[in-house]
Design an enzyme around this catalytic site. Sequence first.
Site: not given
Ligand code: FAD
Ligand code: NAI
Length: 477
Positions: A58, A192, A215, A284, A456
């Site tokens: 963000k 994707g 995609e 993921r 508004h």
């Molecule tokens: P995580 O945040 O993955 O945290 C897990 C932690 O556990 C990590 O620090 C890891 O190192 C640690 N860990 C793992 N195994 C062990 C172990 N055995 N011992 C100790 N520590 C360990 N979600 C949203 O809602 N809004 C968004 O805008 C959004 N944007 C995203 C953008 C990107 C690029 C990505 C990749 C994800 C995004 N997500 C978003 C998804 C969000 O990041 C995840 O859903 C969220 O972080 C999950 O939280 P969690 O606590 O389950 O795991």
């Molecule tokens: P995603 O599940 O959102 O999208 C993956 C995309 O890749 C899908 O459209 C799927 O059809 C496509 N795909 C899968 N295999 C493929 C292949 N072999 N070739 C081409 N396309 C393929 O997963 P993404 O973007 O990796 O994000 C992971 C997760 O992280 C999201 O599902 C979401 O839960 C979380 N996230 C949330 C955000 C938010 O809330 N704003 C921002 C970023 C991530």
Amino acid sequence: MSQQFDVVVIGGGPGGYVAAIRAAQLGFSTACVDAFKNPEGKPSLGGTCLNVGCIPSKALLQSSENFHAIQHEFANHGITASSAKIDVAKMLERKNGIISKNAAGISFLFKKNKVANIHGLGTLKARQGEKWLIEVSDNGAVVDTLEATHVILATGSTPRQLPGVPTDNHMVLDNEGALALSAVPKRLGVIGAGVIGLEMGSVWKRLGAEVTILEAAPTFLAAADQQIAKEAFKALTKDTGLDIKLGVKIGEIKATKKHVTVNYELNGESHAVEFDKLIVSIGRVPNTAGLGADNVGLQLDERGFIAVDDHCHTNLPGIWAIGDVVRGPMLAHKASEEGVAVAERIAGQKPHVDFGVIPWVIYTSPEIAWVGKTEEQLKAEGIEYKKGTSGFGANGRALGMGHAQGTVKLLACAKTDRILGLHMIGPMVSELVSEGVVSMEFKAASEDLARIIHAHPSLSEVVHEAALAADKRALHG
Ligand code: FAD
Ligand code: NAI
């Protein structure tokens, strides 16, 4: 001698750190074990979300939107600025500063709530009487052993890999690499068109890259309401300028030190395209590496998630699991709410997390957000519904902002008028969707929303109008 706790949380992301704070608030002696290290090799709480996910993405989205605005929007306001430039290093420094500030904030909250903050990899070792033994290691060496009555697993997720295409975060990038590019690539490929692909593609496109998103699915944003998804596709391709190709079958990918060539098929034709960098964002997978599931007989499901019941309880007594590592949407707010709920269940309370009212937001420009059922889901489930739609085109606040584009669609039960879904694309809909969440949590009818006074001029008036439109009495439609 092991350290003794009532609750040990493994994982310090938005699931784990929130669970730990709530458990401590409820009077349990609590520790949180987290393994994440930042690029300088220092522990950094907050998990994927804070370090390489929600928050840094963000920050970069905002920087890139500002860069776009100064070049393409300010002139409309009568503001001219001479040749805007982007300093990528400075932009990344700002992003990293936000991460450090928030990570330090979590450490402070741990201190304040007396949560023991333990850095290292937590591994379930054995059951000892009524307790679980957890070993903590760092760089391969055991640094601590803990005993706990309850363990909350919150180990999150890692990027799904494309078979045979290892991410090196130099040429082929996952989310970590996509958030840390030191220069704007000329040609950026993304595999994707999911949430990460669209958000990261938007960032680098606005900063000057040519972005092609490949995609596999034939439908764009299949989980979203398709009326909104279609409008999003148009906005992101025509206005943002992303080149999104749907229904693609990815073939061989070859990376050299300078280029990545992606072979793919589309409509029966073979293509090969060269990129300077490639982001792979194809979903993921749950992260259970190093957790020691086998040591204690922790059950995983067929997709590798930790198997849990509706209360986030695993197959083992006193072991719970939350967030990305269990079923359900991979969203930070879902992880946090499960964390709170589990801590409260351990304390004997009866909390409830309703998956039906979890908001989704995609932070593109315009933003896309929704809560509840889509029109497609209602049709498939045979639920009779009515709908009201309203646009941002004539909304005074949106016009003032220069972002008068988008739609709000409200879906309500045809018989009871209860709101079943709220879907939107437009400015700041990440904030507006909360009105839908609150309404649905309170089991509101569309008439309730229609009768509530909305400020508004405000963007929320479009939600109001959509509710009025559901009763065929829109005032401005
Ligand atoms: P995580 O945040 O993955 O945290 C897990 C932690 O556990 C990590 O620090 C890891 O190192 C640690 N860990 C793992 N195994 C062990 C172990 N055995 N011992 C100790 N520590 C360990 N979600 C949203 O809602 N809004 C968004 O805008 C959004 N944007 C995203 C953008 C990107 C690029 C990505 C990749 C994800 C995004 N997500 C978003 C998804 C969000 O990041 C995840 O859903 C969220 O972080 C999950 O939280 P969690 O606590 O389950 O795991
Ligand atoms: P995603 O599940 O959102 O999208 C993956 C995309 O890749 C899908 O459209 C799927 O059809 C496509 N795909 C899968 N295999 C493929 C292949 N072999 N070739 C081409 N396309 C393929 O997963 P993404 O973007 O990796 O994000 C992971 C997760 O992280 C999201 O599902 C979401 O839960 C979380 N996230 C949330 C955000 C938010 O809330 N704003 C921002 C970023 C991530």
